[in-house]
Enzyme design. Structure first.
Site, short mmCIF file in Angstrom:
data_model
loop_
_atom_site.label_atom_id
_atom_site.label_comp_id
_atom_site.label_asym_id
_atom_site.label_seq_id
_atom_site.Cartn_x
_atom_site.Cartn_y
_atom_site.Cartn_z
N CYS A 74 -6.96 29.52 15.62
CA CYS A 74 -6.26 29.48 14.21
C CYS A 74 -7.46 30.48 13.40
CB CYS A 74 -6.31 28.68 13.26
SG CYS A 74 -5.59 28.49 11.50
N GLY A 75 -7.51 31.94 12.94
CA GLY A 75 -8.12 31.82 12.25
C GLY A 75 -8.93 31.95 10.65
N ASN A 172 3.48 34.27 17.55
CA ASN A 172 3.68 33.92 16.03
C ASN A 172 4.29 35.48 15.98
OD1 ASN A 172 1.86 32.14 15.34
ND2 ASN A 172 0.59 32.78 17.18
N CYS A 199 -1.88 34.08 8.11
CA CYS A 199 -2.35 33.47 9.32
C CYS A 199 -3.70 34.48 9.55
CB CYS A 199 -0.98 33.39 10.23
SG CYS A 199 -0.93 33.38 11.97
#
EC number: 5.1.1.7
Length: 259
Positions: A74-75, A172, A199
């Site tokens: 998860c950035g 995603n 995101c």
């Protein structure tokens, strides 16, 4: 037993963070995590992260999606955990930490609320008709969409995420509209199973897909607007490989409390 928690957000992508440096991470209750992330019956978040010790890095990041399951990279979560590590006094201006997709370098502003996170290199982008598919630490589908402001991201994103091609592992789904001086991006996230305000791995994928679509090469900087604010992406692209990839944006403490 009381547990201290911290709520952070990065461009509206919000997370619960817990310092787990004093004991090993084990016996995780996935239902407990899902309950904490519930926006009506818990704290409310897109995901939860544990920060643990690692002998070869400043710390290790363990990310769980809002459904309670262990997630891929998860950035925005990565940027938030860097800000959290600075708040804990573990790091100062820069760091090297370990995440599920490997080592990451990051630098953080003196104020502690702007983080530039190096993402993994990418050497493969495929096509699904007119869309692009790639992995930036998490798998992403990128499609161009006009009038994105009024587009039903939840319904259309869910259709793609659960279609016969992607339903087994999930993907995603990002929709992008080129606004001239910036890209406008909206994302349906697996694991959250809803549209999120931002995101990080998604906007990184979008910037790369756009560079390939426009046949751009060299050092590329891209301004991106999401529902939760502004993010900047930069990387080097030689027409085949994306390297020196940085996801840059805000990472701010919202509140803290005890469980």
């Amino acid at each position: 037993m009381k547990i201290n928690f911290f709520k952070y957000q990065g461009a509206g992508n919000d997370f619960i963070l817990i310092d787990h440096t004093l004991s090993p991470l084990k016996d995780i209750d996935n239902n407990w995590i899902a309950q904490l992330c519930d926006r009506r019956f818990g704290i409310g978040a897109d995901g939860l992260m544990f920060l643990t010790k690692h002998p070869d890095f400043d710390f290790e990041m363990h990310y769980f999606n809002a459904d309670g399951k262990l997630g891929s990279m998860c950035g925005n979560g990565g940027r938030c955990i860097v800000a959290f590590a600075k708040n804990l006094g573990i790091i100062d201006k820069e760091t090297n930490f370990l995440a599920v997709d490997g080592p990451h370098y990051a630098r953080i502003s003196a104020s502690g609320d702007w983080v530039e996170l190096q993402m993994i290199d990418v050497d493969s982008i495929t096509n699904d008709i007119d869309a692009f598919v790639l992995n930036t630490g998490s798998p992403h589908y990128v499609a161009f969409q006009k009038d994105l402001k009024n587009f039903d991201v939840f319904t259309e994103g869910k259709k793609i995420r659960y279609n016969e091609i992607y339903s087994a592992k999930g993907i995603n789904v990002n929709f992008v509209e080129d606004m001239g001086d910036h890209l406008f991006v909206r994302t349906y996230e697996r694991g959250v199973e809803d549209e999120t305000y931002a995101c990080g791995t998604g906007v990184t994928a979008v910037a790369m897909a756009m560079a390939k679509h426009k046949s751009q090469t060299g050092h590329i900087k891209t301004d991106i607007k999401v529902l939760g604010g502004d993010i900047k992406i930069e990387f080097d692209y030689d027409g085949a490989n994306f390297t020196n990839v940085f996801l840059c944006g805000p990472a701010k403490l919202v509140f803290e409390g005890q469980l």
